[in-house]
Design a protein around this motif. Structure first.
Motif, PDB file in Angstrom:
ATOM      1  N   ARG A 121       0.830  -1.199   0.000  1.00  0.00           N
ATOM      2  CA  ARG A 121       0.000   0.000   0.000  1.00  0.00           C
ATOM      3  C   ARG A 121       0.870   1.258   0.000  1.00  0.00           C
ATOM      4  O   ARG A 121       2.059   1.215   0.356  1.00  0.00           O
ATOM      5  N   SER A 122       0.290   2.363  -0.407  1.00  0.00           N
ATOM      6  CA  SER A 122       1.019   3.623  -0.523  1.00  0.00           C
ATOM      7  C   SER A 122       1.812   3.913   0.746  1.00  0.00           C
ATOM      8  O   SER A 122       1.268   3.862   1.853  1.00  0.00           O
ATOM      9  N   SER A 123       3.092   4.168   0.578  1.00  0.00           N
ATOM     10  CA  SER A 123       4.091   4.488   1.610  1.00  0.00           C
ATOM     11  C   SER A 123       4.561   3.275   2.396  1.00  0.00           C
ATOM     12  O   SER A 123       5.531   3.367   3.154  1.00  0.00           O
ATOM     13  N   ARG A 142      -9.323   1.065  -4.687  1.00  0.00           N
ATOM     14  CA  ARG A 142      -9.015   1.442  -6.076  1.00  0.00           C
ATOM     15  C   ARG A 142      -7.565   1.109  -6.410  1.00  0.00           C
ATOM     16  O   ARG A 142      -7.264   0.626  -7.509  1.00  0.00           O
ATOM     17  N   HIS A 143      -6.650   1.351  -5.475  1.00  0.00           N
ATOM     18  CA  HIS A 143      -5.244   1.000  -5.708  1.00  0.00           C
ATOM     19  C   HIS A 143      -5.081  -0.495  -5.948  1.00  0.00           C
ATOM     20  O   HIS A 143      -4.330  -0.924  -6.838  1.00  0.00           O
ATOM     21  N   TYR A 144      -5.760  -1.317  -5.133  1.00  0.00           N
ATOM     22  CA  TYR A 144      -5.703  -2.761  -5.350  1.00  0.00           C
ATOM     23  C   TYR A 144      -6.166  -3.119  -6.764  1.00  0.00           C
ATOM     24  O   TYR A 144      -5.508  -3.892  -7.475  1.00  0.00           O
ATOM     25  N   ILE A 145      -7.305  -2.577  -7.149  1.00  0.00           N
ATOM     26  CA  ILE A 145      -7.885  -2.928  -8.452  1.00  0.00           C
ATOM     27  C   ILE A 145      -6.954  -2.510  -9.584  1.00  0.00           C
ATOM     28  O   ILE A 145      -6.663  -3.297 -10.497  1.00  0.00           O
ATOM     29  N   GLU A 146      -6.450  -1.286  -9.532  1.00  0.00           N
ATOM     30  CA  GLU A 146      -5.568  -0.806 -10.587  1.00  0.00           C
ATOM     31  C   GLU A 146      -4.269  -1.603 -10.637  1.00  0.00           C
ATOM     32  O   GLU A 146      -3.793  -1.974 -11.718  1.00  0.00           O
TER      33      GLU A 146
END
Length: 377
Positions: A121-123, A142-146
């Motif tokens: 995940r981010s960071s 959304r990050h997971y999906i992308e």
């Protein structure tokens, strides 16, 4: 054993999945700590070195500009490209890299015959972008999906079948990711979850607090639990459904102030290490609708001494899926085991995390057996 860690395939670069700078910096050396896919190591941690598998480090840039570390772990000696097993993780921020093979995920990587795919995940880990503890729920999903849609284009895997495993809070994100990828045309071949159910998030948080009250025998008298739950129900409704700030709710009355001070995991500005908005967005998600839409076999594991979750929240997944698609959902209860796959003498000992004995091998056995069974059909 020396291993090579490379960026995503050239196809990922040509498709625009990676930035030009990331593609230009592809590492083709044998060095283990070179910059990979435009992301340097965030610190001096060694790269993964788990027996029987090779982990390929890459990166994906999200639509909002974050650059996320990706890990594709492939069994050594795999004949042909393996199908992917996507992983969605727990609520707390932190890296998903393996520091040892003493967990069910490592055994899945070693013995399932699938390519275990993870996204930092981010960071977290090497990932760059907004701090994980500032991310909201919608952004995380959304990050997971992308990221996973990008990874499914990798030439090292066969994306004709996609499997997903959600652990803890990842049990709520797993069906959302599965449905989104299915809607994009991917064949979801199986979804496994452990440590999270599909009741409303409002009910989920009430369960967290009910267990907090019931399993603190020295702090809360049984006759006080009734009123405490009523107050928590009021508080969580205002917080999760009406999107009010907890401090504002505390100003409503002395009862709400006392409740706010005793909500499990709640701190100033954060709840279980994530912003209030993260939980408020999660409370808007219809998890059962996602499960109903996933056209795949489902495995749901509930651990009897889970310190957070209810059996009902887990079982409702299997019950509803089997009502729609008879025989496609499997529900397993593991006796005397807690949320983190350790064994305890009783529920109160488990709640205090006392005298834990590792039981993750049993959980891994259940998952591996189920994967073998559904792939044999």
């Amino acid at each position: 054993m020396q291993k090579t860690f490379r960026v995503l395939s050239a196809a990922a670069c040509s498709a625009g999945i990676l930035t030009a700078s990331a593609c230009a910096q592809e590492d083709t050396s044998e060095a283990r700590a070179e910059m990979v896919a435009g992301l340097a190591r965030a610190d001096d941690r060694a790269l993964e070195d788990i027996e029987g598998v090779t982990t390929h480090y890459g990166a994906v840039e999200t639509s909002d500009g974050a650059t996320l570390r990706t890990l594709i772990t492939i069994p050594d000696g795999a004949s042909g490209a393996p199908h992917p097993l996507l992983f969605t993780q727990w609520v707390s921020c932190g890296s998903v890299e393996f520091r040892s093979d003493q967990n069910e995920r490592a055994r899945l990587a070693q013995e399932s015959g699938l390519a275990l795919m993870r996204v930092e995940r981010s960071s977290d880990g090497d990932s760059q972008g907004p701090a994980c503890d500032e991310l909201d729920y919608d952004t995380e999903v959304r990050h997971y999906i992308e990221a996973y849609e990008a990874l499914l284009a990798d030439e090292r895997i066969d994306n004709s079948e996609v499997y997903i495993y959600g652990s803890s809070l990842g049990s709520t994100t797993a069906p959302l990711v599965a449905k989104a990828l299915q809607d994009k045309g991917h064949n979801i071949a199986g979804v496994m979850v452990q440590g999270g159910g599909a009741e409303t998030y409002y009910e989920r948080m009430l369960t967290f607090d009910r267990l907090y009250l019931e399993r603190r025998p020295d702090d809360v008298a049984p006759e006080d639990i009734h009123d405490e739950i009523i107050n928590r129900a009021k508080f969580h409704y205002e917080y999760l459904i009406n999107d009010r700030h907890p401090d504002e709710i505390a100003e409503d009355s002395d009862a709400m102030a006392a409740t706010r001070a005793d909500i499990r995991g709640m701190e100033d500005g954060a709840h279980y290490g994530r912003p209030y908005a993260w939980h408020q967005q999660a409370a808007k998600k219809n998890f059962l609708a996602a499960w109903a839409a996933i056209e795949a076999p489902v495995l749901v594991i509930y651990n009897e001494f889970d310190q957070f979750e209810s059996q009902y929240g887990h079982q409702v997944i299997a019950d509803m899926v089997n009502r729609l698609r008879p025989g496609t959902a499997t529900f397993v209860v593991q006796d005397n085991i807690g949320h983190g796959n350790s064994r305890y003498a009783d529920a109160v000992s488990a709640y205090g995390w006392e005298n834990a004995e590792p039981a993750w091998e049993q959980t891994a056995d259940v998952m591996l057996t189920w994967l073998d069974d559904i792939r044999a059909e």
